[in-house]
Design an enzyme around this catalytic site. Structure first.
Site, PDB file in Angstrom:
ATOM      1  N   ASP A 246       0.884  -1.159   0.000  1.00  0.00           N
ATOM      2  CA  ASP A 246       0.000   0.000   0.000  1.00  0.00           C
ATOM      3  C   ASP A 246       0.923   1.209   0.000  1.00  0.00           C
ATOM      4  O   ASP A 246       1.648   1.438   0.969  1.00  0.00           O
ATOM      5  CB  ASP A 246      -0.868  -0.030   1.259  1.00  0.00           C
ATOM      6  CG  ASP A 246      -1.733   1.214   1.433  1.00  0.00           C
ATOM      7  OD1 ASP A 246      -1.549   2.191   0.667  1.00  0.00           O
ATOM      8  OD2 ASP A 246      -2.574   1.221   2.344  1.00  0.00           O
TER       9      ASP A 246
ATOM     10  N   TYR B 177      -9.170  14.272  -5.834  1.00  0.00           N
ATOM     11  CA  TYR B 177      -8.244  13.764  -6.858  1.00  0.00           C
ATOM     12  C   TYR B 177      -7.536  14.920  -7.569  1.00  0.00           C
ATOM     13  O   TYR B 177      -6.305  14.909  -7.717  1.00  0.00           O
ATOM     14  CB  TYR B 177      -9.037  12.920  -7.852  1.00  0.00           C
ATOM     15  CG  TYR B 177      -8.225  12.263  -8.946  1.00  0.00           C
ATOM     16  CD1 TYR B 177      -7.484  11.121  -8.689  1.00  0.00           C
ATOM     17  CD2 TYR B 177      -8.237  12.772 -10.239  1.00  0.00           C
ATOM     18  CE1 TYR B 177      -6.753  10.496  -9.700  1.00  0.00           C
ATOM     19  CE2 TYR B 177      -7.525  12.156 -11.256  1.00  0.00           C
ATOM     20  CZ  TYR B 177      -6.781  11.021 -10.977  1.00  0.00           C
ATOM     21  OH  TYR B 177      -6.069  10.415 -11.989  1.00  0.00           O
TER      22      TYR B 177
ATOM     23  N   LYS C 223      -3.506  15.624  -7.521  1.00  0.00           N
ATOM     24  CA  LYS C 223      -2.723  15.646  -8.755  1.00  0.00           C
ATOM     25  C   LYS C 223      -2.068  17.006  -8.980  1.00  0.00           C
ATOM     26  O   LYS C 223      -0.973  17.092  -9.562  1.00  0.00           O
ATOM     27  CB  LYS C 223      -3.609  15.257  -9.941  1.00  0.00           C
ATOM     28  CG  LYS C 223      -4.068  13.801  -9.920  1.00  0.00           C
ATOM     29  CD  LYS C 223      -2.896  12.828  -9.910  1.00  0.00           C
ATOM     30  CE  LYS C 223      -3.354  11.386 -10.086  1.00  0.00           C
ATOM     31  NZ  LYS C 223      -2.210  10.430 -10.077  1.00  0.00           N
TER      32      LYS C 223
END
Length: 257
Positions: A65, A156, A160
């Site tokens: 992970d 997200y 990013k």
């Protein structure tokens, strides 16, 4: 020092069980690198490792992970022991579930930023000593066109965008060690993520793909291999004067206004 060739290096690619990560891992192996294939489950990596081995390459699958510090440290140590000290790192692992901001849980925010931003930090920190010792290294972070804004995934898009700042800062800090850091920002690429988006919208994937292609200047959507080609260049010796750059692999410019 003599300029290294691909064949003298070990690469680590995260999220390499499928999609973009698998394509990048296969391409780097084709270029002559030994590849540490990291994904959440070791069994999921078998296909990538077997594809590399069938073409005469060297690879090992390591489960981790990427948001777990202990798991990352152990994974990098294992790859270094089995394949040699890693001097190429492609931080590709990513997740992007959708949720409206007002409905988004703190747990989802932490999970998405943990994989997409904390993960690259942990991997880069673990691999950097090997690069510094070698006096040479290549870091490629997988950002996204969502970094310029994503109405459906603020977590997200934020992660990013943070990855772009991380990339530029790495380039400034690590350049003196012979290490470059760049980011690739893919547009629409055929992947599990885009297939999931089609399902959420109740669309047949081919219809979804055609609709996306109509808005892309080159008239088609991206394939994982399009990203792999770019990664191959960025980790090559020939890309030694390219650092701190964000390359949009999206079939057109992102600043059309």
């Amino acid at each position: 020092m003599t300029r290294p060739t691909h064949g003298q290096h070990t690469a680590i690619v995260t999220g390499a069980a499928r999609g973009i990560g698998a394509a990048v891992a296969r391409r780097l192996a084709h270029d002559g690198l030994a590849v540490g294939v990291i994904d959440l489950n070791e069994a999921d990596c078998v296909g990538t490792v077997e594809a590399i081995a069938s073409n005469g390459g060297s690879a090992t699958a390591v489960p981790a992970d990427v948001s777990d510090e202990t798991a990352v440290t152990a994974a990098v140590a294992r790859i270094a022991a089995e394949l040699g000290p890693p001097t190429v790192l492609v931080n590709n692992a990513g997740i992007g579930p959708r949720a409206e901001l007002v409905e988004m849980s703190t747990q989802q925010w932490d999970m998405v930023t943990g994989v997409n931003l904390r993960g690259p930090f942990l991997l880069t920190r673990a691999v950097c000593p090997h690069m510094i010792a070698a006096g040479w290294g290549r870091i490629v972070n997988m950002s996204s066109i969502s970094a310029v804004g994503d109405a459906a995934r603020v977590d997200y898009g934020s992660a990013k965008a943070g990855l772009i700042g991380f990339t530029k800062s790495l380039a400034l800090q690590l350049g003196r060690h012979g290490i470059t850091a760049n980011a690739i920002a893919p547009g629409f690429v055929v992947s599990d993520m885009t297939r999931a988006s089609a399902r959420r919208l109740g669309l047949d994937f081919e219809e979804y793909r055609r609709n996306a292609a109509n808005s892309i200047p080159v008239g088609r959507v991206g394939e994982p291999e399009d990203i792999a080609h770019t990664a191959s260049f960025l980790v090559s010796p020939e890309a030694g004067f390219v650092s701190g750059q964000i390359i949009y692999v999206a079939g057109g410019p992102m600043d059309r206004g």
